[in-house]
Write an enzyme that holds these catalytic residues in place. Structure first.
Site, PDB file in Angstrom:
ATOM      1  NE  ARG A  26      -9.949  46.716  23.583  1.00  0.00           N
ATOM      2  CZ  ARG A  26      -9.393  47.373  24.591  1.00  0.00           C
ATOM      3  NH1 ARG A  26     -10.147  47.983  25.480  1.00  0.00           N
ATOM      4  NH2 ARG A  26      -8.082  47.399  24.732  1.00  0.00           N
ATOM      5  CB  SER A  36      -9.839  52.053  24.703  1.00  0.00           C
ATOM      6  OG  SER A  36      -8.712  51.992  25.521  1.00  0.00           O
ATOM      7  CG  LEU A  37     -11.730  52.425  30.257  1.00  0.00           C
ATOM      8  CD1 LEU A  37     -11.330  51.664  31.513  1.00  0.00           C
ATOM      9  CD2 LEU A  37     -13.000  53.222  30.506  1.00  0.00           C
ATOM     10  CE  LYS A  57      -2.527  52.226  33.190  1.00  0.00           C
ATOM     11  NZ  LYS A  57      -2.104  52.594  31.846  1.00  0.00           N
ATOM     12  CE1 TYR A  76       7.799  57.187  32.588  1.00  0.00           C
ATOM     13  CE2 TYR A  76       7.981  54.823  32.938  1.00  0.00           C
ATOM     14  CZ  TYR A  76       8.580  56.057  32.779  1.00  0.00           C
ATOM     15  OH  TYR A  76       9.945  56.162  32.791  1.00  0.00           O
ATOM     16  CD  GLU A  77       9.594  54.705  28.531  1.00  0.00           C
ATOM     17  OE1 GLU A  77      10.669  55.296  28.461  1.00  0.00           O
ATOM     18  OE2 GLU A  77       9.460  53.500  28.265  1.00  0.00           O
ATOM     19  CE1 TYR A  78       0.522  53.453  22.671  1.00  0.00           C
ATOM     20  CE2 TYR A  78      -0.995  53.994  24.460  1.00  0.00           C
ATOM     21  CZ  TYR A  78      -0.763  53.709  23.134  1.00  0.00           C
ATOM     22  OH  TYR A  78      -1.814  53.691  22.246  1.00  0.00           O
ATOM     23  CE  LYS A 107      -6.411  50.178  32.381  1.00  0.00           C
ATOM     24  NZ  LYS A 107      -5.490  49.099  31.956  1.00  0.00           N
TER      25      LYS A 107
END
Length: 663
Positions: A137, A83-84, A310, A35-37, A116
């Protein structure tokens, strides 16, 4: 915020996000919570939206995943792996749903919802019913060929009944049960347990020895057919059914539901996820109809028709038994909370870093408190708050030590009154941590000298500075218990081999504050020799793109400290020879051009082709963009060729490139 302030903030965010991308995708060693990222990433997206003229083509918001490890053969994906984008709450999901309704001119959108998985993305390619290639990936265009390791995974079909070419995407992970058993085995062997299942899975896939990879008990969960157009598949759910019929493991698919049902599913699974046999950190929400998907298309790094919704971090209460203050290589005093062990997100948490005195003070954390622990993104535990109603009457605020807890030396507050550091240069903990850093893989790479022996060497006084490592003799080693002839030989060989190193590694190994691998590389390229680097002025340092004012001052101060200059001289006198790996360029049609290479070129590996292009004066990019000047096309060129043609990029055939490269 004015444009100059925005520019500075964008540069800061870009550097920080790139650093954490490397830790997460390449090193499998994240430092911050998801969540910080996500907050950092979202801030960068918003600034680039507000100031579009400041957005660069190499912005993290245009990139997918991480870099490729050199030890693996590269594999170019036939179709890019994206990515998403994330949505973090109900409001953001409903905004996404409203956007889909408007763009598709539909009053109600049907979605397929999938788990996920918190693992490592893989691509499996089947031709004539046989598994031919499996790859990670990577950066979305090129991944690592890990076919042999994937074939060791028990639930991956080695052959399927479908004879058409099939490109399957999915996630490699380790179940909670297998992860617990794996760590138990490591503890019995006195090996360090894995921090989390994702790291163990990612590291397992990147083993050169497939037998070692097999020990990780990896499983593959399929979630996409990349070349769905080659099959009669009109929606996401049909794709999942088809994969299941072919023998792939498909889990947690909820088909053909509207936004209201998506939210019900989200809250239901968030409540139940701790009971699942594998880690998930959210749900993937996809527009179900593939024609709608095609109409919506893609952004630079993510599809427009799908998002990752998320989960909120899982929380648990436990008791804080003690606060231990540890001392790092720069003297930083880091408080660590010792907890009554608690299961959070399937992992036992007993230690949590509190970072600095300000965190303890702002949260009023005390020994004996009942605290709330989260594992954001199911990776790194963190104390969010104290349960004040459970605090005992006799509790007292924690007093941060005024002296170093290891050596008793004086401390000083630096870095904006946040970090307390031991200023005693002879502190045993600082010396030990510094030597560990110096011998590490990205630094001098003395792979035979582990932390246990470093502690022995520093405690005995044999090693006080990195230069002392190069003075160690066989007789010195035989003074220690458990030191055998073979181990001593390995250690001395490792020390000797480290003398021939690159300038980048050497600068990194010096342990200059604010200098990581990326900055060390910039410094090596700018100064080209250790002697030039030693003479660096503050103007020199600030002229290097990518090095800011704070980093420049830190480097300058290091180079104007008698003790650190003596260390450099002692290392050089010991025979350490840091060499700059210079790329010699010649004038050619590629000089000054941005170049992308696709397909295989006879006589060249992907890396040697890149080096040849750089010698010809080109800047080699990983993906085709509007800034690409030339696409060099080899055999079996992938999707990059079509994209280059669409953008009007000049095409150079492999034969012409080979002639240029061979002079």
């Amino acid at each position: 915020m004015n444009i100059e302030e925005a520019k500075q903030r964008i540069e800061q965010l870009t550097e920080t996000i790139n650093y954490h991308n490397k830790l997460y995708y390449t090193d499998d060693n994240p430092e911050i919570e998801d969540y910080e990222y996500d907050k950092l990433f979202r801030e960068l997206e918003n600034l680039e939206r507000e100031f579009p003229e400041l957005k660069k083509d190499d912005s993290p918001t245009n990139k997918v995943g991480g870099t490729i490890l050199e030890k693996f053969e590269k594999f170019e994906h036939p179709i890019a792996m994206y990515s998403l984008s994330n949505v973090m709450n109900e409001e953001e999901f409903l905004e996404f749903d409203n956007r889909m309704q408007k763009e598709l001119n539909q009053s109600k959108i049907k979605y397929t919802v999938e788990n996920k998985f918190d693992g490592l993305a893989l691509e499996l390619i089947y031709e004539k019913g046989k598994l031919t290639v499996a790859s990670t990936r990577g950066d979305g265009q090129v991944g690592e060929n890990v076919t042999n390791n994937v074939k060791m995974m028990s639930n991956v079909p080695k052959s399927i009944k479908e004879k058409k070419k099939l490109i399957v995407r999915g996630e490699a992970l380790i179940t909670k049960k297998d992860f617990e058993a794996l760590n138990k085995e490591r503890e019995e062997l006195e090996e360090i347990p894995f921090a989390n299942a994702r790291n163990a899975a990612s590291g397992g896939l990147r083993q050169l020895d497939s037998a070692e990879s097999k020990k990780r008990r990896l499983k593959f969960f399929a979630y996409q057919i990349a070349n769905y157009k080659d099959f009669d598949l009109t929606n996401e759910y049909k794709s999942m059914e088809f994969l299941s019929e072919l023998g792939f493991t498909v889990e947690g698919v909820h088909p053909n539901i509207d936004a209201k049902k998506v939210l019900e599913t989200y809250y239901d699974i968030q409540e139940k996820r701790s009971k699942m046999d594998y880690e998930i950190d959210g749900l993937v929400i996809k527009v179900d109809d593939v024609k709608h998907q095609e109409k919506l298309g893609f952004l630079s790094r993510a599809p427009r028709f799908a998002v990752a919704f998320k989960f909120k971090p899982e929380e648990k209460e436990t008791v804080l038994k003690n606060i231990e203050v540890q001392v790092g290589r720069t003297g930083a005093l880091t408080p660590v909370a010792k907890l009554e062990p608690v299961q959070v997100g399937g992992v036992t948490v007993s230690n949590v870093t509190l970072h600095n005195p300000n965190e303890i003070k702002s949260k009023d954390i005390r020994i004996g408190d009942t605290v709330v622990v989260i594992r954001s993104g199911d990776v790194i535990p963190k104390i969010t708050r104290v349960v004040l109603e459970k605090r005992t009457a006799d509790s007292k605020p924690f007093e941060f030590p005024k002296k170093c807890p290891v050596c008793g030396g004086d401390t000083a507050v630096t870095d904006g009154d946040v970090i307390v550091r031991c200023i005693n240069e002879e502190c045993p903990s600082k010396i030990t941590r510094y030597i560990e850093y110096f011998v590490s893989k990205p630094a001098m790479n003395m792979e035979r000298i582990g932390k246990e022996w470093i502690a022995v060497f520093t405690k005995s006084g044999l090693v006080k500075t990195p230069a002392d490592l190069y003075k160690i003799t066989r007789d010195d080693l035989f003074k220690f218990e458990r030191m055998g002839e073979k181990l001593a030989g390995y250690m001395l060989e490792s020390i000797e081999n480290s003398k021939n190193t690159t300038l980048k590694r050497f600068i990194y190994a010096l342990g200059i504050r604010q200098v990581g691998e990326t900055t060390a590389d910039l410094l090596a390229k700018y100064f080209t020799s250790i002697e030039n680097f030693k003479k660096a002025t503050i103007d020199d340092l600030q002229n290097i793109e990518g090095i800011g004012e704070i980093s420049a001052k830190s480097i300058y101060d290091f180079l104007h400290n008698e003790k650190t200059l003596k260390l450099i001289d002692d290392l050089l006198a010991s025979g350490v020879n840091p060499v700059f790996e210079k790329v010699v360029t010649v004038e050619s049609p590629l000089t000054g051009k941005n170049v992308v290479i696709t397909g295989s070129i006879e006589g060249f590996t992907r890396n040697s082709a890149k080096e040849a292009a750089e010698r010809l004066g080109a800047t080699v990019q990983s993906a085709v963009s509007k800034n690409t000047n030339i696409l060099i096309v080899g055999e079996k060129a992938g999707s990059k060729l079509k994209k280059a043609q669409d953008l009007g990029v000049e095409i150079m055939e492999a034969d012409e490139f080979i002639k240029l490269a061979n002079g």
